[in-house]
Motif scaffolding. Sequence first.
Motif, mmCIF file in Angstrom:
data_model
loop_
_atom_site.group_PDB
_atom_site.id
_atom_site.type_symbol
_atom_site.label_atom_id
_atom_site.label_comp_id
_atom_site.label_asym_id
_atom_site.label_seq_id
_atom_site.Cartn_x
_atom_site.Cartn_y
_atom_site.Cartn_z
ATOM 1 N N ASP A 1 0.715 -1.432 0.223
ATOM 2 C CA ASP A 1 -0.182 0.088 0.296
ATOM 3 C C ASP A 1 0.826 1.194 -0.237
ATOM 4 O O ASP A 1 2.511 0.881 0.233
ATOM 5 C CB ASP A 1 -0.987 -0.234 1.537
ATOM 6 C CG ASP A 1 -1.742 -0.845 1.104
ATOM 7 O OD1 ASP A 1 -2.150 -1.866 0.089
ATOM 8 O OD2 ASP A 1 -2.113 -1.628 2.493
ATOM 9 N N TYR B 1 -3.274 4.943 -0.067
ATOM 10 C CA TYR B 1 -4.262 4.078 -1.255
ATOM 11 C C TYR B 1 -3.919 2.665 -0.955
ATOM 12 O O TYR B 1 -2.357 2.623 -0.920
ATOM 13 C CB TYR B 1 -3.437 4.721 -2.399
ATOM 14 C CG TYR B 1 -3.729 6.228 -3.221
ATOM 15 C CD1 TYR B 1 -4.456 6.509 -3.891
ATOM 16 C CD2 TYR B 1 -3.040 7.291 -2.006
ATOM 17 C CE1 TYR B 1 -4.838 7.680 -4.383
ATOM 18 C CE2 TYR B 1 -2.765 8.644 -2.913
ATOM 19 C CZ TYR B 1 -3.139 8.904 -4.236
ATOM 20 O OH TYR B 1 -4.139 10.030 -3.913
ATOM 21 N N TYR B 2 -4.116 2.092 -1.061
ATOM 22 C CA TYR B 2 -4.053 0.635 -0.956
ATOM 23 C C TYR B 2 -4.063 -0.151 -2.215
ATOM 24 O O TYR B 2 -5.112 -0.311 -3.010
ATOM 25 C CB TYR B 2 -5.424 -0.024 -0.547
ATOM 26 C CG TYR B 2 -6.059 0.078 1.174
ATOM 27 C CD1 TYR B 2 -5.191 -0.032 1.951
ATOM 28 C CD2 TYR B 2 -7.208 1.418 0.754
ATOM 29 C CE1 TYR B 2 -5.149 0.254 3.627
ATOM 30 C CE2 TYR B 2 -7.205 1.778 2.358
ATOM 31 C CZ TYR B 2 -6.501 1.956 3.670
ATOM 32 O OH TYR B 2 -7.080 1.923 4.876
ATOM 33 N N ASP C 1 -8.443 5.660 0.272
ATOM 34 C CA ASP C 1 -8.875 5.634 1.646
ATOM 35 C C ASP C 1 -9.511 7.145 1.782
ATOM 36 O O ASP C 1 -8.745 7.728 2.459
ATOM 37 C CB ASP C 1 -8.353 5.626 2.776
ATOM 38 C CG ASP C 1 -8.946 5.027 3.599
ATOM 39 O OD1 ASP C 1 -9.738 5.833 4.487
ATOM 40 O OD2 ASP C 1 -8.606 4.116 4.785
ATOM 41 N N GLU D 1 -11.831 8.275 4.006
ATOM 42 C CA GLU D 1 -11.790 8.073 5.163
ATOM 43 C C GLU D 1 -11.177 9.067 5.906
ATOM 44 O O GLU D 1 -10.904 9.718 7.418
ATOM 45 C CB GLU D 1 -12.535 6.937 6.178
ATOM 46 C CG GLU D 1 -14.365 6.338 5.570
ATOM 47 C CD GLU D 1 -15.718 8.005 5.198
ATOM 48 O OE1 GLU D 1 -14.796 7.965 6.100
ATOM 49 O OE2 GLU D 1 -15.723 7.944 4.279
ATOM 50 N N TRP E 1 -6.371 2.167 11.351
ATOM 51 C CA TRP E 1 -6.365 0.529 11.739
ATOM 52 C C TRP E 1 -6.982 -0.006 12.297
ATOM 53 O O TRP E 1 -6.828 -1.522 12.158
ATOM 54 C CB TRP E 1 -4.886 0.000 10.217
ATOM 55 C CG TRP E 1 -4.799 0.376 9.105
ATOM 56 C CD1 TRP E 1 -5.891 0.972 7.894
ATOM 57 C CD2 TRP E 1 -4.121 1.141 8.333
ATOM 58 N NE1 TRP E 1 -5.369 0.925 7.011
ATOM 59 C CE2 TRP E 1 -4.293 1.595 6.939
ATOM 60 C CE3 TRP E 1 -3.179 0.246 8.485
ATOM 61 C CZ2 TRP E 1 -2.948 1.414 5.873
ATOM 62 C CZ3 TRP E 1 -1.236 0.772 8.265
ATOM 63 C CH2 TRP E 1 -1.923 0.917 6.317
#
Length: 72
Positions: free
Chosen positions: A5, A30-31, A40, A42, A66
């Motif tokens: 990521d 960014y995943y 992401d 949020e 996380w």
Amino acid sequence: DGMKDLVVLARYSIETADGEAQVEDRCAIYYQRTGGFDIDTEFEKLYPCQEEDTMEELIRKIREYWGWQAET
């Protein structure tokens, strides 16, 4: 998920309609997915980036976001 990521820390300035410089700080995650990267949105809402943030502080915030324990 085992995929790499990305964390992007950026500080940039833009010119407003009045011709004034406006500085913005941003941290985005960014995943990696099979077909590319997903951002992401949020994280940025919950943890707005501040000028004085360091990468170490951002990593602490990301781990907290996380639900991971702090690194020792």
